[in-house]
Design a protein around this motif. Sequence first.
Motif, mmCIF file in Angstrom:
data_model
loop_
_atom_site.group_PDB
_atom_site.id
_atom_site.type_symbol
_atom_site.label_atom_id
_atom_site.label_comp_id
_atom_site.label_asym_id
_atom_site.label_seq_id
_atom_site.Cartn_x
_atom_site.Cartn_y
_atom_site.Cartn_z
ATOM 1 N N VAL A 6 0.830 -1.207 0.000
ATOM 2 C CA VAL A 6 0.000 0.000 0.000
ATOM 3 C C VAL A 6 0.864 1.257 0.000
ATOM 4 O O VAL A 6 1.769 1.407 0.829
ATOM 5 N N ALA A 8 0.222 5.426 0.201
ATOM 6 C CA ALA A 8 -0.702 6.545 0.361
ATOM 7 C C ALA A 8 -0.248 7.698 -0.535
ATOM 8 O O ALA A 8 0.951 7.988 -0.624
ATOM 9 N N ALA A 48 -0.091 2.065 5.527
ATOM 10 C CA ALA A 48 0.653 2.389 4.306
ATOM 11 C C ALA A 48 2.154 2.367 4.585
ATOM 12 O O ALA A 48 2.619 2.977 5.547
ATOM 13 N N THR A 100 -1.723 -1.314 -4.330
ATOM 14 C CA THR A 100 -2.869 -0.507 -3.918
ATOM 15 C C THR A 100 -2.414 0.897 -3.584
ATOM 16 O O THR A 100 -1.345 1.091 -2.998
ATOM 17 N N LEU A 102 -3.811 4.458 -1.626
ATOM 18 C CA LEU A 102 -4.781 5.051 -0.722
ATOM 19 C C LEU A 102 -4.685 6.561 -0.930
ATOM 20 O O LEU A 102 -3.780 7.210 -0.416
ATOM 21 N N VAL A 116 -8.755 4.378 8.625
ATOM 22 C CA VAL A 116 -7.720 3.989 7.666
ATOM 23 C C VAL A 116 -7.489 2.489 7.718
ATOM 24 O O VAL A 116 -7.441 1.804 6.684
ATOM 25 N N VAL A 119 -10.482 0.576 6.169
ATOM 26 C CA VAL A 119 -10.565 0.671 4.712
ATOM 27 C C VAL A 119 -9.560 -0.263 4.056
ATOM 28 O O VAL A 119 -9.893 -1.013 3.124
ATOM 29 N N VAL A 120 -8.329 -0.235 4.514
ATOM 30 C CA VAL A 120 -7.302 -1.093 3.926
ATOM 31 C C VAL A 120 -7.625 -2.565 4.174
ATOM 32 O O VAL A 120 -7.454 -3.416 3.284
ATOM 33 N N HIS A 123 -10.388 -3.680 1.735
ATOM 34 C CA HIS A 123 -10.093 -3.672 0.301
ATOM 35 C C HIS A 123 -9.734 -5.082 -0.173
ATOM 36 O O HIS A 123 -8.800 -5.701 0.353
ATOM 37 N N THR A 129 -12.381 0.827 -3.131
ATOM 38 C CA THR A 129 -13.024 0.747 -1.828
ATOM 39 C C THR A 129 -13.238 2.166 -1.323
ATOM 40 O O THR A 129 -12.294 2.962 -1.267
ATOM 41 N N CYS A 173 -9.523 4.106 -1.838
ATOM 42 C CA CYS A 173 -8.580 2.995 -1.933
ATOM 43 C C CYS A 173 -8.778 2.304 -3.279
ATOM 44 O O CYS A 173 -9.891 1.847 -3.583
#
Length: 251
Positions: A6, A8, A48, A100, A102, A116, A119-120, A123, A129, A173
Motif C-alpha cells: 500500500v 498513500a 501504508a 494498492t 490510498l 484507515v 478501509v485497507v 479492500h 473501496t 482505496c
Amino acid sequence: MSERRVCAVIPAAGRGTRLGHDLPKIMIGLADGVTVWDVLHRRLRPPARHVHVVVSPAGAGPFGELVAGTPGVSVSVQERPTGMGEAIFGAAGHWAGYETILVVWGDQANLSARTVRRVVAAHPGEGLTLPLVPMEDPYVEYELAGGELVRVRQSREGEECRPGGLSDIGVFCLATAGLREAWERYAAGTAGGARGAATGEVNFLPFLTHLSRAEGWPVTVVPVDDPAEARGVNTADDLEFARRAYARCPG
C-alpha cells in the motif's frame, strides 16, 4: 492486506489563503509543533508503507524542509493547478509499483487511524473501496445502485447534493493494476472524461463512476459512523474544529 503493498498518495497543492495562511494547508498547525501533515502521516502509517505527497511549486520548498529525512516519504510537484486527478496520475511513477494506493486529500485532519485501518483491511485487492458517511448537507454525494457507483454529485461543479446523501471522507482505496490506463481513457474523453461545468477540470471523483460503470471495477463500501471525518480544513471554523478535535484525541 500487507503494508508492503500500500502506498498513500496525498494531493496537497492548495494554500490556506482562506485561513489567513500562505502555506500549503497540509502545513497548517493544529497544536504546538503539530501540523495537519503530522496528524495524517501518523494515522496513515501503518497500514501504508510509503506516503507520497504532491505539492505546488510554491509549497515544494517549505514542505520539502518539513519532511526532509523522513523515512518512507517522497514529494513531487504539480506545476499547474489542473485538478486532483492530474496531481495523482502525474505522480504515478511513485505509486505504480505498489498493488494498492490510498488517495487522501491533504486537509483531512479529522480522519481517524481506525478508519484507515478498516478501509485497507476491507479492500479485496481489486477495484475500489470507498469509506462513505451519511451527511445532513453533503458537499459531495455518492449514488449507488446494485453494487455499482452510478453518479458522484459535486457542489463545486454546480450539482445539487441531496440532504442525507452519502459523502466521502477524502479517502479512496484503489487497485493499481490497469488504473493509469483507465485514467488515460477517461481523461481523453473516449470513455466519459467530461470536464467539470464550473471548474473546467477533468475531475477525479467522476472518474470513480467511470471505473465502476465503464471499466466494470467492483466497488466495496466501508460505512463510516462519524460525519466529522468528512470535514476537511477549508475555513477558519473548520480549522478551529480540527484543533479542538485533536486536543480531545491526538492519537
